[in-house]
Scaffold this motif. Structure first.
Motif, PDB file in Angstrom:
ATOM      1  N   ALA A  82       0.297 -43.378  26.616  1.00 55.47           N
ATOM      2  CA  ALA A  82       0.436 -44.803  26.277  1.00 55.47           C
ATOM      3  C   ALA A  82      -0.264 -45.633  27.343  1.00 55.47           C
ATOM      4  O   ALA A  82      -0.513 -45.156  28.457  1.00 55.47           O
ATOM      5  CB  ALA A  82       1.914 -45.199  26.222  1.00 55.47           C
ATOM      6  N   SER A  84       0.807 -48.461  29.725  1.00 57.33           N
ATOM      7  CA  SER A  84       2.206 -48.623  30.145  1.00 57.33           C
ATOM      8  C   SER A  84       2.512 -49.863  30.980  1.00 57.33           C
ATOM      9  O   SER A  84       3.682 -50.121  31.271  1.00 57.33           O
ATOM     10  CB  SER A  84       2.632 -47.384  30.942  1.00 57.33           C
ATOM     11  OG  SER A  84       1.969 -47.372  32.194  1.00 57.33           O
ATOM     12  N   ASN A 100      -1.162 -47.354  21.750  1.00 52.89           N
ATOM     13  CA  ASN A 100       0.278 -47.234  21.495  1.00 52.89           C
ATOM     14  C   ASN A 100       0.605 -47.299  20.004  1.00 52.89           C
ATOM     15  O   ASN A 100       1.570 -46.665  19.552  1.00 52.89           O
ATOM     16  CB  ASN A 100       1.045 -48.321  22.258  1.00 52.89           C
ATOM     17  CG  ASN A 100       0.839 -48.207  23.770  1.00 52.89           C
ATOM     18  OD1 ASN A 100       0.109 -47.336  24.235  1.00 52.89           O
ATOM     19  ND2 ASN A 100       1.472 -49.079  24.530  1.00 52.89           N
ATOM     20  N   SER A 148       9.772 -43.276  24.739  1.00 51.24           N
ATOM     21  CA  SER A 148       9.641 -44.727  24.643  1.00 51.24           C
ATOM     22  C   SER A 148      10.497 -45.426  25.696  1.00 51.24           C
ATOM     23  O   SER A 148      10.996 -44.792  26.635  1.00 51.24           O
ATOM     24  CB  SER A 148       9.978 -45.194  23.226  1.00 51.24           C
ATOM     25  OG  SER A 148       9.566 -46.545  23.063  1.00 51.24           O
ATOM     26  N   THR A 149      10.652 -46.707  25.523  1.00 55.65           N
ATOM     27  CA  THR A 149      11.135 -47.568  26.604  1.00 55.65           C
ATOM     28  C   THR A 149      12.291 -48.467  26.167  1.00 55.65           C
ATOM     29  O   THR A 149      12.410 -48.800  24.986  1.00 55.65           O
ATOM     30  CB  THR A 149       9.965 -48.456  27.100  1.00 55.65           C
ATOM     31  OG1 THR A 149      10.456 -49.453  27.976  1.00 55.65           O
ATOM     32  CG2 THR A 149       9.268 -49.178  25.938  1.00 55.65           C
ATOM     33  N   TYR A 175       3.002 -55.196  25.444  1.00 50.26           N
ATOM     34  CA  TYR A 175       3.347 -53.785  25.697  1.00 50.26           C
ATOM     35  C   TYR A 175       4.570 -53.362  24.889  1.00 50.26           C
ATOM     36  O   TYR A 175       4.541 -52.373  24.156  1.00 50.26           O
ATOM     37  CB  TYR A 175       3.607 -53.559  27.197  1.00 50.26           C
ATOM     38  CG  TYR A 175       4.346 -52.268  27.488  1.00 50.26           C
ATOM     39  CD1 TYR A 175       3.727 -51.037  27.309  1.00 50.26           C
ATOM     40  CD2 TYR A 175       5.686 -52.275  27.923  1.00 50.26           C
ATOM     41  CE1 TYR A 175       4.408 -49.842  27.553  1.00 50.26           C
ATOM     42  CE2 TYR A 175       6.369 -51.096  28.174  1.00 50.26           C
ATOM     43  CZ  TYR A 175       5.726 -49.881  27.983  1.00 50.26           C
ATOM     44  OH  TYR A 175       6.412 -48.705  28.215  1.00 50.26           O
ATOM     45  N   SER A 176       5.663 -54.134  25.031  1.00 49.85           N
ATOM     46  CA  SER A 176       6.904 -53.686  24.372  1.00 49.85           C
ATOM     47  C   SER A 176       6.777 -53.765  22.852  1.00 49.85           C
ATOM     48  O   SER A 176       7.341 -52.923  22.137  1.00 49.85           O
ATOM     49  CB  SER A 176       8.121 -54.465  24.881  1.00 49.85           C
ATOM     50  OG  SER A 176       7.940 -55.847  24.755  1.00 49.85           O
ATOM     51  N   LYS A 179       5.010 -50.636  21.827  1.00 47.11           N
ATOM     52  CA  LYS A 179       5.904 -49.469  21.888  1.00 47.11           C
ATOM     53  C   LYS A 179       6.922 -49.521  20.745  1.00 47.11           C
ATOM     54  O   LYS A 179       7.268 -48.491  20.155  1.00 47.11           O
ATOM     55  CB  LYS A 179       6.632 -49.400  23.245  1.00 47.11           C
ATOM     56  CG  LYS A 179       5.768 -49.039  24.423  1.00 47.11           C
ATOM     57  CD  LYS A 179       5.161 -47.643  24.348  1.00 47.11           C
ATOM     58  CE  LYS A 179       6.166 -46.528  24.552  1.00 47.11           C
ATOM     59  NZ  LYS A 179       5.499 -45.194  24.622  1.00 47.11           N
ATOM     60  N   SER A 182       5.331 -48.263  17.719  1.00 48.02           N
ATOM     61  CA  SER A 182       5.194 -46.798  17.721  1.00 48.02           C
ATOM     62  C   SER A 182       6.529 -46.136  17.387  1.00 48.02           C
ATOM     63  O   SER A 182       6.568 -45.143  16.649  1.00 48.02           O
ATOM     64  CB  SER A 182       4.647 -46.302  19.070  1.00 48.02           C
ATOM     65  OG  SER A 182       5.609 -46.426  20.096  1.00 48.02           O
ATOM     66  N   ASN A 201      14.473 -43.598  24.639  1.00 49.61           N
ATOM     67  CA  ASN A 201      14.153 -44.945  25.164  1.00 49.61           C
ATOM     68  C   ASN A 201      14.742 -45.040  26.566  1.00 49.61           C
ATOM     69  O   ASN A 201      15.974 -45.083  26.721  1.00 49.61           O
ATOM     70  CB  ASN A 201      14.735 -46.026  24.258  1.00 49.61           C
ATOM     71  CG  ASN A 201      14.033 -46.069  22.915  1.00 49.61           C
ATOM     72  OD1 ASN A 201      14.382 -45.327  21.996  1.00 49.61           O
ATOM     73  ND2 ASN A 201      13.019 -46.900  22.795  1.00 49.61           N
TER      74      ASN A 201
END
Ligand code: NAD
Ligand code: DAU
Length: 372
Positions: A82, A84, A100, A148-149, A175-176, A179, A182, A201
């Motif tokens: 990714a 990031s 992403n 993921s985040t 970014y978020s 993600k 995705s 996450n």
């Protein structure tokens, strides 16, 4: 049995590969585009190790990914690849959309093609724990784990409960948002096509081999260089910190025993405001590498303009992973941050090569593909 790891020359992916091969002989095919964030020097200890093969390439390169899958027949794909860095996504979101979102889509399609070509397990095989199976992968035993985040959940107010897996998605940065997209694709490929997926996450990681554009390594490196320590806004934004090796152990555990289609939040119950993190780094450096003038590194702290759209607080509720899969982090923040500062003090060449760009020369010498 083989694992295909994507983005395994980056911070978390490389830590994962190093940890994996320290405890297992299962080979790893490491597909990494080697963008600015991919650093093969991090994997130098694996040079000549037949269990590890680094392939420079893009997760969105369908021909390459399909060939790797057909040749190596992995029992799982772990997707770290990714873009990031939130700040980079604010200044140039294009690559984030490409890798992403579009990249994850293409990767899912390549993996779906491979997965549907796998044999269906016999009844006796189906009763085995997939990761311990010594037989070739089947449609039932195969796993696609998407890393993921916590940023997909958006920002919390001071007294809000921590993010659980059912918290609604409210991503705020390019970014978020990429993600989050995705994660939705991964979910849809499970729901629609039955692809056996798992999603994790996780909160903010820190530890060895962290690229010095992110808060903790940047503060260590700048402090030692006598440069200002830039704290965005009032420094009271809260992040939930997890030592990278604990993230890696969580991923291993989810890969081993996670329920198909499920999401697992990963975090260390370590909420801290940024300014506290920066001051902690300064205290550790004061102890381990005191400034020659006897003053504290905290003197270098400099409040700067805030990040655009800066999320105020993240916090992870990791109870599902703890209760269902028995995972626990090995490090507290205090032990993890000390190890991290010690690692940066002990590995100045790694930092120097990143800062001077020498790590790119290594890539250029060893790889002929297009470099980002
Ligand atoms: P990183 O930026 O250090 O590494 C990313 C790696 O992916 C690099 O090696 C890069 O070369 C590679 N890459 C980028 N685009 C690619 C492409 N198109 N094809 C193949 N490889 C590509 O990132 P990281 O901090 O190690 O994060 C890894 C994953 O974990 C990311 O998916 C990130 O969203 C997620 N995550 C990170 C954190 C964190 O605190 N760092 C926390 C939670 C989740
Ligand atoms: O929460 C998980 C996320 O953590 C991951 O998904 C991302 O890939 C990862 O980069 C990280 O995102 P953050 O934006 O939280 O990390 P970063 O290290 O960039 O910043 C941490 C906090 O510190 C954030 O509130 C911004 C602030 N900061 C950052 C930098 C680089 C500063 O105050 N000064 C700085 O110079």
């Amino acid at each position: 049995m083989t694992l295909l790891v994507t983005g395994g020359a980056g911070f978390i992916g490389a830590n994962f590969v190093l940890d994996w091969l320290a405890t297992s002989d299962e080979p790893v095919i490491n597909l990494d585009k080697l963008t600015y964030a991919g650093n093969p020097e991090t994997l130098a200890s694996l040079q000549g190790d037949v269990r590890h093969q680094l392939v420079q390439g893009d997760i969105g390169d369908t021909a390459l990914v399909s060939r790797l899958l057909a040749e190596h027949r992995p029992r799982a794909v772990v997707n770290f690849a990714a873009e990031s860095h939130v700040d980079r996504s604010i200044h140039g979101p294009g690559e984030f959309i490409e890798t992403n979102i579009v990249g994850t889509f293409r990767l899912l399609e390549s993996v779906r093609g491979y997965w549907s070509s796998l044999p269906v397990a016999s009844v006796s095989d189906r009763e085995q724990v997939p990761s311990r199976s010594e037989t070739a992968p089947t449609q039932e035993s195969f796993r696609f784990l998407h890393v993921s985040t916590d940023e997909v959940y958006g920002s919390l107010d001071k007294d809000d409960p921590a993010f659980s897996e059912t918290h609604r998605y409210e991503p705020n940065s390019p970014y978020s948002a990429s993600k989050a997209a995705s994660d939705h694709l991964v979910r849809a490929w499970h729901h629609t096509y039955g692809l056996p997926v798992l999603t994790t996450n996780c909160s903010n990681n820190y530890g060895p081999y962290h690229f010095p554009e992110k808060l903790i390594p940047l503060m260590i490196v700048n402090a030692l260089a006598g440069k200002p320590l830039p704290v965005y806004g009032d420094g009271m934004q809260v992040r939930d910190w997890l030592y990278v090796k604990d993230h890696c152990s969580a991923i291993r555990r989810v890969l081993e025993a996670g329920r198909l289609g499920e999401v697992y939040n990963v975090g260390g119950w370590n909420e801290k405001p940024n300014i506290e993190i920066v001051k902690t780094v300064c205290v550790l450096l004061d102890e381990l590498r005191p400034r020659s003038d006897g003053k504290s590194y905290a003197e270098q702290i400099s409040y700067v303009t805030d990040r655009q759209g800066h999320d105020r607080r993240y916090a992870i509720d990791a109870r599902k992973l703890e209760a269902e899969l028995g995972w626990k982090p090995a490090e507290t923040f205090e032990t993890g941050i000390r190890k991290t500062v010690e690692w940066y003090l002990a590995n100045p060449e790694w930092v120097l090569h990143v800062q001077s760009g020498a790590y790119r020369e290594w890539v250029n010498k060893n790889y002929t593909g297009r470099l980002a």
